[in-house]
Design an enzyme around this catalytic site. Structure first.
Site, mmCIF file in Angstrom:
data_model
loop_
_atom_site.group_PDB
_atom_site.id
_atom_site.type_symbol
_atom_site.label_atom_id
_atom_site.label_comp_id
_atom_site.label_asym_id
_atom_site.label_seq_id
_atom_site.Cartn_x
_atom_site.Cartn_y
_atom_site.Cartn_z
ATOM 1 N N ARG A 66 0.857 -1.099 0.125
ATOM 2 C CA ARG A 66 -0.042 0.020 0.209
ATOM 3 C C ARG A 66 0.968 1.180 0.042
ATOM 4 N NH1 ARG A 66 -4.657 -1.351 -2.012
ATOM 5 N NH2 ARG A 66 -5.981 -2.805 -1.134
ATOM 6 N N LEU A 80 -12.950 -2.001 -4.773
ATOM 7 C CA LEU A 80 -13.898 -0.849 -5.262
ATOM 8 C C LEU A 80 -15.150 -1.207 -5.748
ATOM 9 C CD1 LEU A 80 -11.050 1.696 -6.828
ATOM 10 C CD2 LEU A 80 -12.269 1.823 -4.435
ATOM 11 N N PRO A 117 -15.035 9.660 7.876
ATOM 12 C CA PRO A 117 -16.020 10.648 7.617
ATOM 13 C C PRO A 117 -15.837 12.100 7.656
ATOM 14 C CG PRO A 117 -16.207 9.673 9.717
ATOM 15 C CD PRO A 117 -15.067 9.091 9.058
ATOM 16 N N GLU A 145 -1.000 -6.193 -6.831
ATOM 17 C CA GLU A 145 -1.558 -7.589 -6.674
ATOM 18 C C GLU A 145 -0.656 -8.755 -6.907
ATOM 19 O OE1 GLU A 145 -5.438 -7.573 -8.208
ATOM 20 O OE2 GLU A 145 -6.280 -6.207 -6.591
#
Length: 208
Positions: A66, A80, A117, A145
């Site tokens: 990542r 996603l 949020p 990946e």
């Protein structure tokens, strides 16, 4: 009962200020407490994650790179919701096959959460997948990946790693804790795999 409250402040203007390859940055102006407020946030399509649990109560984990945090972290298979009109459950089934070469006979909604949020509209739904078998098709993996590492880890060991802060991925953290709690209650808290998802922005009812 403790519960979040839907609230839709009136938006007077909204524009994409950065059009990204995967997601965008949106700037909204809205009225709140009698004043106009401007906020920029990540305009995100949402995502699904899958806690695949085998008959020995082991969780299928993947490790991948990542870049934003410079870590190869342990995660649940996830992806996603970037295919127009795709049902989240179908997206979860697709991601489990693509990332872990698995299909599942039994699906339930384990939980869902906002990732940040205060700065993103991203919401993730976590599915519990059981009755696992190997997929007939093996998918070719590229980019981050390409060197995915796969490991089956007992659920209790996952929880131990979470509590010791050895793993940080939010879907894994929330998924492992939710699965342990649900298992302790005889899985009575699980939701239907096709349960409505009103928290996802595409399903917002602005009349609430």
């Amino acid at each position: 009962m403790l519960a979040d409250e839907p609230a839709f402040a009136p938006v007077t203007s909204s524009a994409i200020v950065f059009d990204g390859a995967v997601w965008d940055v949106r700037r909204d102006t809205f009225g709140y407490n009698g004043v106009g407020v401007v906020r920029e946030y990540l305009d995100h399509p949402g995502a699904v994650a899958i806690l695949a649990l085998d008959a020995q109560d082991r969780v299928l984990l993947i490790k991948q790179y990542r870049h934003p945090v410079r870590v190869r972290d342990w995660e649940l298979p996830a992806g996603l919701l970037d295919q127009d009109g795709e049902h989240p459950l179908v997206g979860a089934q697709r991601e489990l096959a693509e990332e872990a070469d698995l299909v599942a006979a039994e699906w339930n909604m384990l939980g869902e959460f906002y990732t940040s949020p205060g700065g993103s509209s991203e919401v993730i739904r976590i599915y519990l997948a059981r009755g696992l078998t190997v997929a007939k098709e093996v998918f070719e993996r590229t980019d981050e990946e390409a060197d995915i590492e796969v490991r089956w880890v007992p659920l209790d060991d996952c929880v131990d790693a979470v509590l010791a802060s050895r793993v940080q991925n939010p879907s894994l953290v929330i998924g492992a804790l939710a699965a342990q709690a649900a298992r302790a209650r005889g899985w009575s808290t699980l939701g239907a795999a096709d349960a409505p998802w009103p928290r996802h922005p595409v399903n917002w009812d602005h009349t609430v």
